[in-house]
Design a protein around this motif. Structure first.
Motif, PDB file in Angstrom:
ATOM      1  N   ALA A  72       0.831  -1.208   0.000  1.00  0.00           N
ATOM      2  CA  ALA A  72       0.000   0.000   0.000  1.00  0.00           C
ATOM      3  C   ALA A  72       0.865   1.257   0.000  1.00  0.00           C
ATOM      4  N   PHE A  73       1.922   1.272   0.793  1.00  0.00           N
ATOM      5  CA  PHE A  73       2.824   2.428   0.809  1.00  0.00           C
ATOM      6  C   PHE A  73       3.547   2.564  -0.523  1.00  0.00           C
ATOM      7  N   THR A  74       3.982   1.442  -1.072  1.00  0.00           N
ATOM      8  CA  THR A  74       4.741   1.463  -2.320  1.00  0.00           C
ATOM      9  C   THR A  74       3.868   1.889  -3.499  1.00  0.00           C
ATOM     10  N   ALA A  75       2.693   1.321  -3.593  1.00  0.00           N
ATOM     11  CA  ALA A  75       1.831   1.595  -4.746  1.00  0.00           C
ATOM     12  C   ALA A  75       1.002   2.866  -4.599  1.00  0.00           C
ATOM     13  N   GLY A  76       0.610   3.189  -3.379  1.00  0.00           N
ATOM     14  CA  GLY A  76      -0.329   4.305  -3.207  1.00  0.00           C
ATOM     15  C   GLY A  76       0.217   5.522  -2.508  1.00  0.00           C
ATOM     16  N   GLY A  77       1.451   5.434  -2.029  1.00  0.00           N
ATOM     17  CA  GLY A  77       2.032   6.582  -1.354  1.00  0.00           C
ATOM     18  C   GLY A  77       1.712   6.616   0.129  1.00  0.00           C
ATOM     19  N   PRO A  78       2.246   7.627   0.818  1.00  0.00           N
ATOM     20  CA  PRO A  78       2.109   7.697   2.266  1.00  0.00           C
ATOM     21  C   PRO A  78       0.672   7.798   2.782  1.00  0.00           C
ATOM     22  N   ALA A  79      -0.168   8.572   2.123  1.00  0.00           N
ATOM     23  CA  ALA A  79      -1.547   8.734   2.616  1.00  0.00           C
ATOM     24  C   ALA A  79      -2.313   7.417   2.523  1.00  0.00           C
ATOM     25  N   PHE A  80      -2.222   6.769   1.367  1.00  0.00           N
ATOM     26  CA  PHE A  80      -2.916   5.496   1.183  1.00  0.00           C
ATOM     27  C   PHE A  80      -2.317   4.429   2.085  1.00  0.00           C
ATOM     28  N   GLY A  81      -0.997   4.369   2.136  1.00  0.00           N
ATOM     29  CA  GLY A  81      -0.321   3.384   2.983  1.00  0.00           C
ATOM     30  C   GLY A  81      -0.677   3.556   4.444  1.00  0.00           C
ATOM     31  N   SER A  82      -0.768   4.775   4.890  1.00  0.00           N
ATOM     32  CA  SER A  82      -1.138   5.030   6.287  1.00  0.00           C
ATOM     33  C   SER A  82      -2.559   4.588   6.576  1.00  0.00           C
ATOM     34  N   ALA A  83      -3.474   4.884   5.670  1.00  0.00           N
ATOM     35  CA  ALA A  83      -4.871   4.487   5.871  1.00  0.00           C
ATOM     36  C   ALA A  83      -5.009   2.970   5.917  1.00  0.00           C
ATOM     37  N   VAL A  84      -4.372   2.300   4.983  1.00  0.00           N
ATOM     38  CA  VAL A  84      -4.418   0.841   4.958  1.00  0.00           C
ATOM     39  C   VAL A  84      -3.736   0.277   6.200  1.00  0.00           C
ATOM     40  N   GLY A  85      -2.596   0.844   6.550  1.00  0.00           N
ATOM     41  CA  GLY A  85      -1.849   0.375   7.711  1.00  0.00           C
ATOM     42  C   GLY A  85      -2.632   0.486   9.002  1.00  0.00           C
ATOM     43  N   VAL A  86      -3.260   1.615   9.212  1.00  0.00           N
ATOM     44  CA  VAL A  86      -4.051   1.801  10.432  1.00  0.00           C
ATOM     45  C   VAL A  86      -5.184   0.782  10.497  1.00  0.00           C
ATOM     46  N   ALA A  87      -5.883   0.596   9.393  1.00  0.00           N
ATOM     47  CA  ALA A  87      -7.004  -0.349   9.385  1.00  0.00           C
ATOM     48  C   ALA A  87      -6.534  -1.770   9.683  1.00  0.00           C
ATOM     49  N   LEU A  88      -5.451  -2.184   9.044  1.00  0.00           N
ATOM     50  CA  LEU A  88      -4.965  -3.546   9.262  1.00  0.00           C
ATOM     51  C   LEU A  88      -4.387  -3.725  10.671  1.00  0.00           C
ATOM     52  N   ILE A  89      -3.692  -2.741  11.166  1.00  0.00           N
ATOM     53  CA  ILE A  89      -3.104  -2.841  12.512  1.00  0.00           C
ATOM     54  C   ILE A  89      -4.200  -2.881  13.577  1.00  0.00           C
ATOM     55  N   VAL A  90      -5.218  -2.059  13.429  1.00  0.00           N
ATOM     56  CA  VAL A  90      -6.331  -2.080  14.389  1.00  0.00           C
ATOM     57  C   VAL A  90      -7.018  -3.442  14.355  1.00  0.00           C
ATOM     58  N   GLY A  91      -7.273  -3.951  13.173  1.00  0.00           N
ATOM     59  CA  GLY A  91      -7.900  -5.269  13.049  1.00  0.00           C
ATOM     60  C   GLY A  91      -7.066  -6.365  13.690  1.00  0.00           C
ATOM     61  N   GLN A  92      -5.770  -6.332  13.454  1.00  0.00           N
ATOM     62  CA  GLN A  92      -4.878  -7.323  14.055  1.00  0.00           C
ATOM     63  C   GLN A  92      -4.834  -7.186  15.572  1.00  0.00           C
ATOM     64  N   ALA A  93      -4.770  -5.971  16.052  1.00  0.00           N
ATOM     65  CA  ALA A  93      -4.736  -5.753  17.505  1.00  0.00           C
ATOM     66  C   ALA A  93      -5.983  -6.311  18.180  1.00  0.00           C
TER      67      ALA A  93
END
Length: 103
Positions: A72-93
């Motif tokens: 997500a960070f590589t393909a979509g940049g920091p904003a997209f990568g951050s949004a995807v990252g937060v969602a996945l990290i919250v789900g995993q937590a």
């Protein structure tokens, strides 16, 4: 799928539960569905206890989530990568919290 099943079974035979979790984590880097299916098959025939299944599945999904964040960070940049990252990290937590609290 067959290679993942063989790999996870080999890891279990040689390293026990730790091997199952490590093997599932490595397999999850490429794909989460294959290790989850392999783990489910091992559980169905009595080769994994319920708690082993839960932690190995969570490890596979967590490593796959990490790869998805990188993509997500590589393909979509920091904003997209951050949004995807937060969602996945919250789900995993939340998933890990439920697993720990209920075991």
């Amino acid at each position: 799928l067959s290679l993942v099943t063989l790999g996870v079974t080999w890891a279990q035979q040689h390293f026990g539960q730790t091997g199952v979790v490590i093997g599932s984590t490595i397999a999850g880097l490429a794909d989460a569905q294959s290790p989850v299916a392999s783990l489910s098959a091992l559980f169905a025939v009595g080769r994994l206890a319920p708690h082993e299944l839960v932690y190995a599945v969570l490890a596979a999904v967590a490593s796959n989530s990490l790869m998805r964040i990188v993509v997500a960070f590589t393909a979509g940049g920091p904003a997209f990568g951050s949004a995807v990252g937060v969602a996945l990290i919250v789900g995993q937590a939340l998933a890990w919290t439920v697993a720990v609290v209920t075991s």
